[in-house]
Design a protein around this motif. Sequence first.
Motif, short mmCIF file in Angstrom:
data_model
loop_
_atom_site.label_atom_id
_atom_site.label_comp_id
_atom_site.label_asym_id
_atom_site.label_seq_id
_atom_site.Cartn_x
_atom_site.Cartn_y
_atom_site.Cartn_z
N ALA A 152 -4.59 1.73 -3.35
CA ALA A 152 -4.66 3.19 -3.50
C ALA A 152 -5.82 3.80 -2.71
CB ALA A 152 -4.79 3.55 -4.98
N GLN A 153 -6.47 3.00 -1.87
CA GLN A 153 -7.61 3.50 -1.10
C GLN A 153 -7.28 4.74 -0.26
OE1 GLN A 153 -10.92 2.74 -0.99
NE2 GLN A 153 -10.47 1.54 -2.81
N PRO A 154 -6.09 4.82 0.36
CA PRO A 154 -5.78 6.04 1.15
C PRO A 154 -5.91 7.32 0.33
CG PRO A 154 -4.19 4.32 1.63
CD PRO A 154 -5.01 3.82 0.49
N ILE A 175 0.83 -1.21 0.00
CA ILE A 175 0.00 0.00 0.00
C ILE A 175 0.86 1.25 0.00
CG2 ILE A 175 -1.64 1.36 1.36
CD1 ILE A 175 -2.90 -1.24 2.29
N ILE A 176 1.89 1.26 0.85
CA ILE A 176 2.78 2.42 0.96
C ILE A 176 3.52 2.65 -0.37
CG2 ILE A 176 4.84 3.33 2.08
CD1 ILE A 176 3.96 1.86 4.62
N ILE A 177 4.03 1.56 -0.95
CA ILE A 177 4.80 1.68 -2.20
C ILE A 177 3.94 2.23 -3.33
CG2 ILE A 177 5.98 0.39 -4.02
CD1 ILE A 177 7.04 -1.48 -1.83
N LEU A 178 2.73 1.66 -3.49
CA LEU A 178 1.86 2.08 -4.59
C LEU A 178 1.31 3.49 -4.37
CD1 LEU A 178 -0.09 -1.22 -5.35
CD2 LEU A 178 1.75 -0.17 -6.67
N THR A 179 1.08 3.85 -3.12
CA THR A 179 0.61 5.21 -2.82
C THR A 179 1.69 6.22 -3.14
OG1 THR A 179 -0.86 4.42 -1.05
CG2 THR A 179 -0.25 6.75 -1.02
N ILE A 180 2.92 5.93 -2.72
CA ILE A 180 4.05 6.82 -3.01
C ILE A 180 4.28 6.92 -4.52
CG2 ILE A 180 6.55 7.12 -2.79
CD1 ILE A 180 6.34 5.90 0.00
N MET A 181 4.19 5.78 -5.20
CA MET A 181 4.41 5.76 -6.65
C MET A 181 3.36 6.62 -7.36
SD MET A 181 6.11 5.01 -9.26
CE MET A 181 7.33 4.03 -8.38
N THR A 182 2.11 6.52 -6.93
CA THR A 182 1.05 7.33 -7.53
C THR A 182 1.33 8.81 -7.34
OG1 THR A 182 -0.58 5.58 -7.09
CG2 THR A 182 -1.44 7.78 -7.55
#
Length: 230
Positions: free
Chosen positions: A58-60, A4-11
């Motif tokens: 990416a829910q956050p 979750i952290i990785i994909l959120t940061i990447m987005t």
Amino acid sequence: MIKIIILTIMTYVLYRIAKAYYKKYNMPLFHPLLVTPILLILFITVFHIPATTYMESAQPLTHLLGPATIAFAVPIYKNLHLLKKHFSIIIVSVTTGTLVAIFSSYLLSILIRLNNDFIMSILPRSITTPIAIVVSEEIGGLPTLTTIFVIITGVLGGIIGPYAIKWLSLRSPIAKGLALGMGAHGVGTSKAMEIGEQEATFSTLAMILAAWITVLWGTSLIPLMLSLTV
């Protein structure tokens, strides 16, 4: 949690890159809401990440849509005297805009013979994403499709809007703001902020009122229209 952290940061990183290029070159094709999804699709395709996995991770960011929409209340509060003065014009204009948006979407859907899922998903396209998703769910649409239609509407409206304002020779901050907010919701409001504070205020109000009014149409007008299609 790590995913979750990785994909959120990447987005976030991809969005910042797209925004930097848009700011540098100021070209419509470099708009962050147009470029970022393309970069994300390439990213999850290259690394073989299922779309459902990305959506869940990416829910956050998705949950931040609500607070971001509420934050638009700040410029409204600062220019409350202008809103009271032009209240009747705002209500009539935005109500008319919501009706035009719904009926144009409906008639176009019928004309090109879209199925019912698409019709119900496209009707709330002209309001901000968090509210559009709720309306879509209430009338039986597909929220994911609705989100796509909202983004397309916003990006196209943000690109075409300034040219339409110039072509129509609109000089009033009210007219510019209401046109951008109603026609392109969040993206239009962002563009209005580049023009001026009053334009941003009226654009914000148009976006919020359009959402409220469309929610009302979602429990009255839209079901009636859909009953004629089914």
